[in-house]
Each structure stands twice: as C-alpha cells, then as structure tokens.
Design an enzyme around this catalytic site. Structure first.
Site, PDB file in Angstrom:
ATOM      1  N   CYS A 108     -21.386 -12.861 -93.903  1.00  0.00           N
ATOM      2  CA  CYS A 108     -22.490 -13.676 -93.395  1.00  0.00           C
ATOM      3  C   CYS A 108     -23.555 -12.823 -92.721  1.00  0.00           C
ATOM      4  CB  CYS A 108     -21.952 -14.749 -92.456  1.00  0.00           C
ATOM      5  SG  CYS A 108     -20.959 -15.992 -93.341  1.00  0.00           S
ATOM      6  N   HIS A 135     -19.174 -20.391 -96.441  1.00  0.00           N
ATOM      7  CA  HIS A 135     -19.142 -20.422 -94.976  1.00  0.00           C
ATOM      8  C   HIS A 135     -20.342 -21.216 -94.464  1.00  0.00           C
ATOM      9  CE1 HIS A 135     -16.584 -16.519 -94.448  1.00  0.00           C
ATOM     10  NE2 HIS A 135     -16.066 -17.343 -95.354  1.00  0.00           N
ATOM     11  N   GLU A 194     -22.621 -20.464 -92.330  1.00  0.00           N
ATOM     12  CA  GLU A 194     -23.862 -19.681 -92.298  1.00  0.00           C
ATOM     13  C   GLU A 194     -24.503 -19.595 -93.679  1.00  0.00           C
ATOM     14  OE1 GLU A 194     -20.912 -17.533 -89.488  1.00  0.00           O
ATOM     15  OE2 GLU A 194     -20.836 -18.642 -91.341  1.00  0.00           O
ATOM     16  N   CYS A 230     -18.843 -13.462 -89.830  1.00  0.00           N
ATOM     17  CA  CYS A 230     -18.098 -12.411 -90.526  1.00  0.00           C
ATOM     18  C   CYS A 230     -19.082 -11.429 -91.144  1.00  0.00           C
ATOM     19  CB  CYS A 230     -17.206 -13.027 -91.596  1.00  0.00           C
ATOM     20  SG  CYS A 230     -18.112 -13.648 -93.037  1.00  0.00           S
TER      21      CYS A 230
END
Length: 130
Positions: free
Chosen positions: A79, A46, A48, A76
């Site tokens: 993260c 992701h 992040e 999410c």
C-alpha cells in the site's frame, strides 16, 4: 479519520479484517475503501488500494498529487508503494501494525533476472513517448 473508522466497521461486518481508508484532496473526500481481500478473492484488495482506485476513477487520473490518505491501520509495504506511485502527499494512520516486522522476512526477493532485456524494453518505451 472518522469516516475511515466507519468503513473499517463495514469491513468487519462483511467478515474482513476491519480496516478502512479515505482519500481526500483539497478537503473533499474523493475515494473510500474498506478491506475486501476475502470477498474479492484478491490479495491486493486492501482498504488503501480500494480507496486509491476509487479516487483515481473519480478524478480521471492515476496521479493523486497532493492528496492525503487516512487509514485505520499502518499501511503495508504494498500500500505504501501504491501511495508512492499515486503521488499521495501525506498518509495518516490509526493503529500500528504489530505484524509488520514479522511479514518483512516472509518473501525472498531476487533481482537481475533478464536485466538487460528488461531495461532495454523500458528504454524503448520511454524513448517512444518523448
């Protein structure tokens, strides 16, 4: 946040969900990332996580104490957990994630399996580091 939006556009151009993230410390950008799960064949890639990894590498420390993370979509749970472990001080995001509540019920979690052995292993590890 404008830089995070630029990175989100890059992710979209690469065929990924368009999400970008920036880690800043003391007003300086120390890490950037954009969504790459498809290209990296990695469900953890992701934006992040990519930004946190880049910041940690640049600073030579997995603790990013006092840093701020800017991301174009509400993070999410994975993260958020990574931010917690990195000691991120603050996270600012753009859009809210409408799927967030739906996804919370997708994975069953069960604890207590080999709890004593797991706890003993951790206790020995931390005792050896004192």
């Amino acid at each position: 946040m404008r830089r995070a939006l630029e990175l989100a556009r890059r992710a979209g151009e690469e065929g990924e969900v368009p999400i970008g993230a920036v880690v800043a410390l003391g007003g300086e950008v120390v890490g950037e990332g954009w969504n790459r799960p498809i290209a990296a064949v990695d469900p953890t890639a992701h934006a992040e996580i990519q930004a946190l990894r880049a910041a940690a590498k640049k600073l030579g420390n997995y603790r990013l104490t006092g840093a701020e993370l800017y991301v174009t979509l509400e993070p999410c749970d994975m993260c958020v957990g990574a931010m917690f472990h990195a000691r991120i001080a603050r996270c600012m995001y753009g859009a809210t994630d409408p799927k967030k509540q739906v996804l919370k019920n997708q994975v069953r979690i069960q604890g207590g399996l080999l709890a004593e052995e797991s706890g003993a292993l951790l206790s020995r590890f931390f005792a050896a580091r004192r």
